[in-house]
Design a protein around this motif. Structure first.
Motif, PDB file in Angstrom:
ATOM      1  N   TRP A 101      -5.809  -1.019  13.660  1.00  0.00           N
ATOM      2  CA  TRP A 101      -6.062  -0.291  12.428  1.00  0.00           C
ATOM      3  C   TRP A 101      -6.026   1.211  12.681  1.00  0.00           C
ATOM      4  O   TRP A 101      -6.010   1.671  13.817  1.00  0.00           O
ATOM      5  CB  TRP A 101      -7.434  -0.677  11.853  1.00  0.00           C
ATOM      6  N   GLN A 102      -6.045   1.983  11.587  1.00  0.00           N
ATOM      7  CA  GLN A 102      -6.131   3.442  11.635  1.00  0.00           C
ATOM      8  C   GLN A 102      -7.539   3.865  11.208  1.00  0.00           C
ATOM      9  O   GLN A 102      -8.169   3.210  10.377  1.00  0.00           O
ATOM     10  CB  GLN A 102      -5.111   4.063  10.675  1.00  0.00           C
ATOM     11  N   PHE A 103      -8.008   4.971  11.767  1.00  0.00           N
ATOM     12  CA  PHE A 103      -9.324   5.491  11.392  1.00  0.00           C
ATOM     13  C   PHE A 103      -9.207   6.972  11.057  1.00  0.00           C
ATOM     14  O   PHE A 103      -8.528   7.733  11.754  1.00  0.00           O
ATOM     15  CB  PHE A 103     -10.327   5.317  12.527  1.00  0.00           C
ATOM     16  N   GLY A 104      -9.886   7.383   9.978  1.00  0.00           N
ATOM     17  CA  GLY A 104      -9.910   8.785   9.592  1.00  0.00           C
ATOM     18  C   GLY A 104     -11.212   9.131   8.893  1.00  0.00           C
ATOM     19  O   GLY A 104     -11.918   8.242   8.398  1.00  0.00           O
ATOM     20  N   ALA A 141     -14.345 -11.791   3.299  1.00  0.00           N
ATOM     21  CA  ALA A 141     -14.119 -13.118   2.722  1.00  0.00           C
ATOM     22  C   ALA A 141     -12.965 -13.054   1.734  1.00  0.00           C
ATOM     23  O   ALA A 141     -12.887 -12.154   0.892  1.00  0.00           O
ATOM     24  CB  ALA A 141     -15.381 -13.605   2.019  1.00  0.00           C
ATOM     25  N   GLY A 142     -12.058 -13.999   1.847  1.00  0.00           N
ATOM     26  CA  GLY A 142     -10.924 -14.039   0.936  1.00  0.00           C
ATOM     27  C   GLY A 142      -9.754 -13.187   1.357  1.00  0.00           C
ATOM     28  O   GLY A 142      -8.755 -13.109   0.634  1.00  0.00           O
ATOM     29  N   LEU A 143      -9.846 -12.532   2.507  1.00  0.00           N
ATOM     30  CA  LEU A 143      -8.762 -11.680   2.987  1.00  0.00           C
ATOM     31  C   LEU A 143      -7.575 -12.548   3.405  1.00  0.00           C
ATOM     32  O   LEU A 143      -7.684 -13.361   4.318  1.00  0.00           O
ATOM     33  CB  LEU A 143      -9.254 -10.845   4.169  1.00  0.00           C
ATOM     34  N   ALA A 144      -6.448 -12.385   2.738  1.00  0.00           N
ATOM     35  CA  ALA A 144      -5.275 -13.225   2.995  1.00  0.00           C
ATOM     36  C   ALA A 144      -4.594 -12.838   4.304  1.00  0.00           C
ATOM     37  O   ALA A 144      -4.579 -11.660   4.674  1.00  0.00           O
ATOM     38  CB  ALA A 144      -4.284 -13.108   1.841  1.00  0.00           C
ATOM     39  N   PRO A 145      -4.038 -13.784   5.019  1.00  0.00           N
ATOM     40  CA  PRO A 145      -3.327 -13.481   6.271  1.00  0.00           C
ATOM     41  C   PRO A 145      -2.180 -12.498   6.045  1.00  0.00           C
ATOM     42  O   PRO A 145      -1.487 -12.554   5.023  1.00  0.00           O
ATOM     43  CB  PRO A 145      -2.803 -14.851   6.723  1.00  0.00           C
ATOM     44  N   HIS A 146      -2.032 -11.595   7.006  1.00  0.00           N
ATOM     45  CA  HIS A 146      -0.921 -10.637   7.040  1.00  0.00           C
ATOM     46  C   HIS A 146      -0.921  -9.665   5.862  1.00  0.00           C
ATOM     47  O   HIS A 146       0.126  -9.092   5.533  1.00  0.00           O
ATOM     48  CB  HIS A 146       0.421 -11.364   7.121  1.00  0.00           C
ATOM     49  N   ALA A 147      -2.068  -9.489   5.238  1.00  0.00           N
ATOM     50  CA  ALA A 147      -2.197  -8.498   4.174  1.00  0.00           C
ATOM     51  C   ALA A 147      -2.518  -7.145   4.800  1.00  0.00           C
ATOM     52  O   ALA A 147      -2.516  -6.984   6.025  1.00  0.00           O
ATOM     53  CB  ALA A 147      -3.297  -8.921   3.194  1.00  0.00           C
ATOM     54  N   ARG A 148      -2.776  -6.170   3.953  1.00  0.00           N
ATOM     55  CA  ARG A 148      -3.257  -4.867   4.405  1.00  0.00           C
ATOM     56  C   ARG A 148      -4.556  -4.551   3.676  1.00  0.00           C
ATOM     57  O   ARG A 148      -4.812  -5.100   2.603  1.00  0.00           O
ATOM     58  CB  ARG A 148      -2.218  -3.781   4.142  1.00  0.00           C
ATOM     59  N   ALA A 149      -5.362  -3.671   4.256  1.00  0.00           N
ATOM     60  CA  ALA A 149      -6.668  -3.388   3.658  1.00  0.00           C
ATOM     61  C   ALA A 149      -7.060  -1.937   3.891  1.00  0.00           C
ATOM     62  O   ALA A 149      -6.701  -1.326   4.911  1.00  0.00           O
ATOM     63  CB  ALA A 149      -7.733  -4.317   4.235  1.00  0.00           C
ATOM     64  N   LEU A 150      -7.809  -1.404   2.948  1.00  0.00           N
ATOM     65  CA  LEU A 150      -8.417  -0.081   3.061  1.00  0.00           C
ATOM     66  C   LEU A 150      -9.910  -0.240   2.838  1.00  0.00           C
ATOM     67  O   LEU A 150     -10.326  -0.783   1.819  1.00  0.00           O
ATOM     68  CB  LEU A 150      -7.842   0.892   2.025  1.00  0.00           C
ATOM     69  N   MET A 151     -10.705   0.223   3.802  1.00  0.00           N
ATOM     70  CA  MET A 151     -12.155   0.161   3.693  1.00  0.00           C
ATOM     71  C   MET A 151     -12.719   1.562   3.701  1.00  0.00           C
ATOM     72  O   MET A 151     -12.469   2.336   4.635  1.00  0.00           O
ATOM     73  CB  MET A 151     -12.738  -0.662   4.843  1.00  0.00           C
ATOM     74  N   LEU A 152     -13.488   1.896   2.651  1.00  0.00           N
ATOM     75  CA  LEU A 152     -14.075   3.226   2.516  1.00  0.00           C
ATOM     76  C   LEU A 152     -15.583   3.130   2.554  1.00  0.00           C
ATOM     77  O   LEU A 152     -16.195   2.400   1.773  1.00  0.00           O
ATOM     78  CB  LEU A 152     -13.635   3.878   1.207  1.00  0.00           C
ATOM     79  N   SER A 153     -16.194   3.903   3.464  1.00  0.00           N
ATOM     80  CA  SER A 153     -17.643   3.873   3.646  1.00  0.00           C
ATOM     81  C   SER A 153     -18.039   5.083   4.481  1.00  0.00           C
ATOM     82  O   SER A 153     -17.179   5.752   5.068  1.00  0.00           O
ATOM     83  CB  SER A 153     -18.046   2.576   4.366  1.00  0.00           C
ATOM     84  N   ASP A 154     -19.345   5.352   4.538  1.00  0.00           N
ATOM     85  CA  ASP A 154     -19.795   6.356   5.501  1.00  0.00           C
ATOM     86  C   ASP A 154     -19.930   5.743   6.895  1.00  0.00           C
ATOM     87  O   ASP A 154     -20.035   6.461   7.893  1.00  0.00           O
ATOM     88  CB  ASP A 154     -21.108   7.019   5.059  1.00  0.00           C
ATOM     89  N   LYS A 205      -3.648  -5.729   8.951  1.00  0.00           N
ATOM     90  CA  LYS A 205      -3.694  -4.339   9.413  1.00  0.00           C
ATOM     91  C   LYS A 205      -4.254  -3.472   8.295  1.00  0.00           C
ATOM     92  O   LYS A 205      -4.101  -3.799   7.108  1.00  0.00           O
ATOM     93  CB  LYS A 205      -2.300  -3.848   9.792  1.00  0.00           C
ATOM     94  N   GLY A 206      -4.882  -2.367   8.656  1.00  0.00           N
ATOM     95  CA  GLY A 206      -5.442  -1.541   7.603  1.00  0.00           C
ATOM     96  C   GLY A 206      -5.995  -0.224   8.083  1.00  0.00           C
ATOM     97  O   GLY A 206      -5.663   0.272   9.166  1.00  0.00           O
ATOM     98  N   VAL A 207      -6.860   0.334   7.259  1.00  0.00           N
ATOM     99  CA  VAL A 207      -7.386   1.681   7.455  1.00  0.00           C
ATOM    100  C   VAL A 207      -8.892   1.692   7.214  1.00  0.00           C
ATOM    101  O   VAL A 207      -9.367   1.136   6.218  1.00  0.00           O
ATOM    102  CB  VAL A 207      -6.713   2.680   6.480  1.00  0.00           C
ATOM    103  N   LEU A 208      -9.616   2.304   8.136  1.00  0.00           N
ATOM    104  CA  LEU A 208     -11.020   2.640   7.921  1.00  0.00           C
ATOM    105  C   LEU A 208     -11.080   4.112   7.570  1.00  0.00           C
ATOM    106  O   LEU A 208     -10.622   4.952   8.350  1.00  0.00           O
ATOM    107  CB  LEU A 208     -11.850   2.404   9.183  1.00  0.00           C
ATOM    108  N   MET A 209     -11.630   4.440   6.412  1.00  0.00           N
ATOM    109  CA  MET A 209     -11.801   5.846   6.043  1.00  0.00           C
ATOM    110  C   MET A 209     -13.289   6.137   5.895  1.00  0.00           C
ATOM    111  O   MET A 209     -13.957   5.597   5.008  1.00  0.00           O
ATOM    112  CB  MET A 209     -11.062   6.192   4.756  1.00  0.00           C
TER     113      MET A 209
END
Length: 294
Positions: A268-271, A171-184, A205-209
């Motif tokens: 997105w990228q995943f690591g 929620a609130g994620l602006a268009p064409h932004a980038r994001a990093l999500m960290l979780s197990d 676009k973003g990253v799942l870590m």
């Protein structure tokens, strides 16, 4: 310098640093260890700041020639400006109960490592002129040191997690932004899929870590073991834990493949990062992965 002025200077320095959240101090030290900043992000493009001269090439417009510089040599030169399109970067750190797990006190909890990585990345991004915010609690992206202090206070706040596993917030994620999500990312993968789909619809676009404790990877258990979720909602007892190791590792590998596939489909990228590993390597990878998503 005499002893008295030196002591006074030390006390003033300590007083100045005292209000800084310990998490921010650690994050800035981690960010410094990867030796990155705004200087590594310069490129040619629309902007007001001079970047460099380069030799004119076929296709360059006549008006782009810098005649004053060209007059000093036999070649013609183009004056390039620095690309300055700052973007918004959003961070989400899973605050669910499962992130409180640590297989060894010396390693610290997964949540602590995730918060450190998130804030260190924010330091790098702010140094590069970007705006950084949080998806949860909702915090609009802003630039500057004051924003870093605000993010540090929010990330360091006690988490009263009730759910065993978290779901990414979008929620609130602006268009064409980038994001990093960290979780197990050990909970319902449907929540991750839905979040990535919503992000993709907005051109984000973003990253799942995935942040795991080494014990969650190795499953070093034998004999009688009682497994219980951090939130207490799940409980399983076995008298032959070693017999479960192979099946557990297969399921974990399958989950990782699923997450990688979901990330890839969304652009997105995943690591995966283990809390027993140095944090600097994970920070460097996440920073580079986000840069590829520009």
């Amino acid at each position: 310098m005499s002893i008295a002025p030196a002591q006074t200077l030390r006390r003033e320095a300590e007083a100045l640093a005292a209000p800084l959240p310990p998490l921010l101090v650690a994050a800035e030290q981690l960010a410094a260890s990867v030796q990155m900043g705004a200087h590594g992000r310069k490129r040619a493009g629309a902007g007001d700041e001079f970047w460099q001269f380069r030799a004119a090439a076929a296709g360059d417009a006549l008006r782009s020639i810098d005649w004053r510089r060209s007059a000093r040599s036999d070649a013609q030169y183009v004056r390039e400006r620095e690309w300055q399109a700052a973007q918004s970067v959003y961070l989400w750190v899973d605050g669910a109960a499962s992130m409180k797990y640590s297989g060894a006190p010396a390693r610290g909890a997964k949540a602590a490592r995730a918060r450190l990585l998130a804030l260190a990345l924010a330091v790098l991004m702010v140094r590069g002129g970007e705006r950084v915010g949080l998806l949860a609690p909702p915090t609009p992206p802003r630039p500057g040191r004051v924003q870093l202090l605000h993010l540090a206070s929010l990330l360091a706040a006690p988490q009263d997690a009730e759910a065993d596993y978290g779901a990414p917030a979008v929620a609130g994620l602006a268009p064409h932004a980038r994001a990093l999500m960290l979780s197990d990312f050990l909970g319902d993968p449907g929540a991750v899929e839905a979040a990535l789909a919503a992000a993709a619809e907005r051109g984000v676009k973003g990253v799942l870590m995935q942040v795991l404790d080494p014990d969650e990877e190795a499953f070093p258990y034998d004999g009688r073991v009682i497994f219980e979720s951090m939130g207490g909602s799940l409980r399983y007892e076995t008298r032959a834990a070693g017999d479960l190791r192979l099946r557990y590792r297969e399921k974990l590998a399958a989950r990782r493949d699923l997450l990688a596939g979901l990330a890839r489909a969304a652009g997105w990228q995943f690591g995966t990062h283990h809390t027993g590993q140095p944090a600097a390597a994970a920070l460097l990878w996440a920073f580079a992965a986000l840069e590829r998503g520009r």
